[in-house]
Design an enzyme around this catalytic site. Sequence first.
Site, PDB file in Angstrom:
ATOM      1  N   HIS A   1      60.366   9.366  42.095  1.00 57.33           N
ATOM      2  CA  HIS A   1      60.399   8.277  43.074  1.00 57.33           C
ATOM      3  C   HIS A   1      59.069   8.111  43.806  1.00 57.33           C
ATOM      4  O   HIS A   1      58.829   7.077  44.416  1.00 57.33           O
ATOM      5  CB  HIS A   1      61.554   8.456  44.060  1.00 57.33           C
TER       6      HIS A   1
ATOM      7  N   ASP B   1      64.596  13.255  38.694  1.00 57.84           N
ATOM      8  CA  ASP B   1      63.639  12.901  39.749  1.00 57.84           C
ATOM      9  C   ASP B   1      62.369  13.751  39.641  1.00 57.84           C
ATOM     10  O   ASP B   1      61.842  14.248  40.637  1.00 57.84           O
ATOM     11  CB  ASP B   1      64.248  13.036  41.147  1.00 57.84           C
TER      12      ASP B   1
ATOM     13  N   SER C   1      57.871  14.467  49.775  1.00 59.64           N
ATOM     14  CA  SER C   1      58.449  14.449  48.429  1.00 59.64           C
ATOM     15  C   SER C   1      57.407  14.730  47.357  1.00 59.64           C
ATOM     16  O   SER C   1      56.313  14.171  47.368  1.00 59.64           O
ATOM     17  CB  SER C   1      59.090  13.086  48.145  1.00 59.64           C
TER      18      SER C   1
END
Length: 509
Positions: free
Chosen positions: A233, A266, A349
């Site tokens: 992402h 992910d 992230s």
Amino acid sequence: MSTENEGNEVPQAPSAPPAPVDAPAVPADSTGSGSVSGAAGASASGGAAGQQGPEATPSAPAHAPSAAAPHGAPHSTAHQSAPHGTVHHGAPQAASGAGNWPPPQPPAVPSYATEGGSGSGWGASYHPQEPKPGGRRGGLVAAVLAAALIAGGIGGGVGYWAAERGDSDTSSTTVSAPDTPADLKREPGSVSDIANKALPSVVTIEAQSGGGEGGTGTGFVYDTQGHILTNNHVVASAAEGGKLQVTFSNGKKYAAEVVGRAEGYDVAVIKLKNAPSGLQPLKLGNSDRVAVGDSTIAIGAPFGLSNTVTTGIISAKHRPVTSSDGGQSGKSSYMSALQTDASINPGNSGGPLLDARGAVIGINSAIKPAESGGGLGGQGQSGSIGLGFAIPVNQAKQVAQQLIKTGQPVYPVIGASVSLQQEGANGATISREAVSGSEPVTPNGPADKAGLKPGDVITKLDDMVIDSGPTLIGQIWTHKPGDKVKITYERDGKEHTVDVTLGQRKGDS
């Protein structure tokens, strides 16, 4: 049809991790709505993005924010599912004298709006605009100066009071440290020692789509060839004709390109286009041997503040987390995550979660918002409340190797479609009807060969209790195609156990 990414709806993830066989199953705390916004974790990817374009980033990402994006400036984000509160942005009034003690508080970190961009809550969207005059930086400096002046006045008063008392003892009671800060030695294995060694291998990633939208996240050096490991992402907005820029802790910037992405896991791998010599990959640990209570160190760029180091512990293992890219693909990722209370915020992230030796044990990927109703894809954003989730590095390493080798992921499957709706702590139910035109149990697939049928409720996978479809998928994806697993299921009120050899599915389509 396989169990991964079934349907377009994503339930809320259960609040408790799968428990061993000898532990009672923990009932789920809610009933999933079936919408993509009903996930357990919210992305921690989005950095800050918005007062200036990425080309205006400062040369040293470690600098404090002023009016530049995203390496140190407040800017608009679309953080995934994090609720936001109202925060005043103005600078406090300067105090007029000691009578106003204590001094005014400096302004709080601003709440960032959730603006367009990629339509994703995963990365921070940014739209270049001119900084407003009299902005936050001046306000913060003014507040600090006011406090310093007041404190100085009180200090002078104390000194005068002591002199008036006629204290004739002129000997000094000041004790000086024997070493200057430059001479201080950091103990091997201390947080500062680990951070100083790891920071040169951690990067801030700036992703920009062909339309100009984008965001920031984190990654780390995977090998000496210039491969960088991060979250899908983080780079999804730049995957199709966009731009990627990687900034190291010394401020040097490099263009990069996407090597491969795995939406379900992910995980993504990018590569520096002109990789410098002397890259130092971070050492990878063994996430299977991590224990609850182990110390953790997280490194990333929360809200664009690159090279930020936070600490905590492993709070739980095998935490089922369902997340989404916020709508770019409509697909979800599932993980059996490591939970940590190390502070993780939008922009962390893709960054490494380290153990006490400085080895990577996970990739920071998601956070749980403080308020209910935010959900993945919800409006607003939040900061850390001590509920962060990381993809175990053993799984991430396996995926990365596959992406570098072939450019596409490979998923283990049981060849059955399960309900993604949260149904309490009763297990994962194999669909009774066809899903998207496919049979609920793939003919001659792994589940079919093992004798599983539509309507069977899977309650355990090996020694892990299964309380929902997403939990089952996350547990299956910790394995590899060809692995043999033991599945316990219920049919007509009776419990059965069978061995299933996992099949495979290539790609995210």
